[in-house]
Enzyme design. Structure first.
Site, PDB file in Angstrom:
ATOM      1  CB  SER A   1      -8.380   1.167   6.056  1.00  0.00           C
ATOM      2  OG  SER A   1      -8.874   2.474   6.182  1.00  0.00           O
TER       3      SER A   1
ATOM      4  CE  LYS B   1      -3.837   1.845   2.838  1.00  0.00           C
ATOM      5  NZ  LYS B   1      -4.668   1.537   4.028  1.00  0.00           N
TER       6      LYS B   1
ATOM      7  CB  SER C   1      -7.694   3.834   3.248  1.00  0.00           C
ATOM      8  OG  SER C   1      -6.925   3.097   4.185  1.00  0.00           O
TER       9      SER C   1
END
Length: 546
Positions: free
Chosen positions: A228, A129, A204
């Site tokens: 997330s 990420k 997210s």
């Protein structure tokens, strides 16, 4: 240069880095909404490469150890599929395949010479990420002004994975600031759901989840402050865990609002199996290496015996704030019947406090500085707030609070935790075993998915960030939304006491979600992550057998 020009150049740089041999004809797939079959049907991957990308992380390592596969071959297959995925759903913010190739070649050379694997992730291609620090690679947190920020060191978690033999070759998208349940930013654009590109990928960690769903990587180390990890995993039909936050080292990770530590970030895998989930979570628990890491508690990973006898599970259908859509309720009821048919026990569980008060406390805690870190970062280039962040400000406000008010928030959080603990302990009065429930099952979100820019209620996940209870996401196999089983709840009257329930209710149409997978959330007690994983594994075996 304007923020739009910076964003356009950044997106083009990622796309241009993809080798020509892995490029798709965009016109051919522009009208598709379900793109999950494209990697298999586009003709770019060989049959052998398709078989490789069907492997879990543990299976990749086993094939390498048995010399049926090399690290380079694994990277070539997953790298090609990652390139395809990005062109379909816009999930990457950095592509450094050549670096990954050098890592893979070194692993193959070492294994050939010594016959020993570097570690439990030897040769596994792992996407990271945006949020993670990788030495020399950009970390933007979805902000235009941070386009050129490149840390000089790996974060603690990245170092753990690198030492375990993981091969890094790309980084995935996240929303502006990370505080959104959809993955969209002015810098990287919108990441799409591969099951229905008109729906949100979740956030997210949406870039992570869609890449795992499209099998561009078998596993990702995702992050979670309010849902997330879990929401993107749920919207993409995947396995995931948000571990107890204090168990995972987080040194060297990016965070614009890093001074807020009352509700702590957690890190955990999004993947395709409970076996990968358990192995990866054990690895990133990182004991004893984390004994001097100030961001975690050095807790050894426990060996938990396989569960024998009857499970007792608490069922929380809704939180009295936002009523879940019919298919979400049906998935929970299906799980209840499946458990009871196998001889386990399910009892009703109600949250022992006002969950609307809890989520207000949660957001007041997140933004004690009144969004100052986010807003000042945006001002550097003049980029606007994304709609999801604007919605949060409208609902929860934007006020810098005093030290006394901050202390009061901590008192409220402690009271919520004490009440929830007591309610869990009190389930001894409900179970036939006379012991508290082994876990709770509940929704991950009030819907199986959402249209882009819909104002999504976080409460079903953020509650467990506030409490710091670990939770697992389990797919419900062969479960699809349909009008016959999931008609509109026309008799339900939405609550007027919050701004989420009515829009959520009015949104629901079965046909909108017909391609979406379904999942449940399984919740355990703090620092009992190992026990939660064992309980979830039993439930997973039952759900997959149906």
């Amino acid at each position: 240069m304007s923020w739009k020009a910076i964003a356009k150049a950044a997106q083009a740089e990622v796309l241009d880095a993809i080798p020509t041999k892995w490029k798709l004809d965009p016109a051919k797939y522009r009208t598709l909404t379900d793109v999950t079959s494209v990697p298999r049907e586009c003709g770019i991957l060989s049959d052998a490469q398709l078989s490789i990308t069907d492997l879990t992380a543990l299976e990749v390592v086993k094939r390498i150890e048995s010399r049926e596969l090399t690290a380079v071959q694994a990277l070539e297959a997953f790298g090609a599929r990652t390139a395809i995925a990005h062109q379909l759903v816009n999930c990457l913010m950095d592509w450094f395949y050549e670096d990954g190739l050098r890592q893979a070649e070194e692993l193959d050379k070492s294994f050939k010479a010594t016959g020993k694997l570097k570690g439990p992730l030897h040769g596994v291609p792992v996407a990271l990420k945006d949020f993670h620090f990788v030495a020399g690679r950009p970390t933007t947190t979805g902000y235009v002004s941070r386009r050129d920020f490149r840390p000089e060191h790996d974060s603690a978690l990245v170092k753990t994975l690198r030492d375990a033999g993981a091969v890094f070759y790309c980084k995935t998208t996240m929303p502006q600031s990370g505080m959104a349940i959809e993955t969209v930013s002015n810098l990287w654009g919108r990441t799409l759901n591969p099951y229905n590109t008109a729906l949100s990928a979740g956030g997210s960690s949406g870039g992570d989840a869609v890449l795992v769903a499209l099998k561009g990587t078998p596993i990702t180390p995702s992050t979670d402050l309010g849902g997330s990890i879990r929401v993107p995993a749920a919207f993409n039909g995947l396995y995931a865990i948000r571990p107890t936050s204090d168990r995972i080292p987080k040194g060297g990770m990016d965070n614009i609002n890093s001074g807020q530590i009352s509700i702590k970030l957690s890190c955990g895998p999004i993947c395709h199996s409970m076996e990968d989930l358990e192995s990866f979570t054990k690895l990133i628990n990182a004991y004893p290496e984390n004994q001097n890491d100030p961001t975690s508690v050095p807790v050894p990973w426990k060996t938990v015996k396989p569960i024998e006898g009857k499970l007792t599970i608490g069922l929380m259908k809704w939180d009295k704030v936002v009523m879940p859509h019919p298919p979400v309720i049906r998935a929970l009821e299906h799980t209840k019947r499946t458990l009871e048919k196998a001889g386990h026990e399910v009892v009703e569980f109600d949250v022992p406090f006002d969950c609307w008060d809890a989520i207000q406390t949660t957001f007041d805690t997140y933004y004690q500085s009144g969004h100052s870190g986010t807003l000042s970062t945006l001002e550097a280039t003049g980029e606007p707030l994304i709609p999801a962040f604007e919605d949060l400000i409208k609902v929860f406000g934007s006020k810098e609070i005093s030290a006394a008010e901050s202390q009061q928030l901590n008192v409220k959080a402690r009271i919520f935790r004490e009440k929830f603990r007591d309610a869990w302990d009190a389930t001894t009065k409900l179970t036939s075993t006379g012991r508290p429930v082994d876990a709770l099952i509940c929704p991950t979100a009030p819907a199986v998915g959402y249209p882009h820019d819909f104002n999504v209620y976080w409460g079903y996940t953020s509650l467990f960030n506030l409490l710091d209870y670990p939770s697992v996401i389990l797919p419900v196999a062969n479960f699809k939304v349909n009008p016959q089983d999931d008609p509109v709840a026309s008799n339900y009257k939405p609550l007027e006491t919050n701004p989420y329930d009515k829009p959520n209710h009015e949104l629901y149409k079965p046909e909108l979600f017909s391609s979406q997978p379904s999942t449940i959330q399984v919740v355990g007690r703090p620092f009992q992550d190992e026990e939660l994983i064992k309980v979830s594994s039993v439930m997973d075996d039952l759900l997959r057998a149906m």
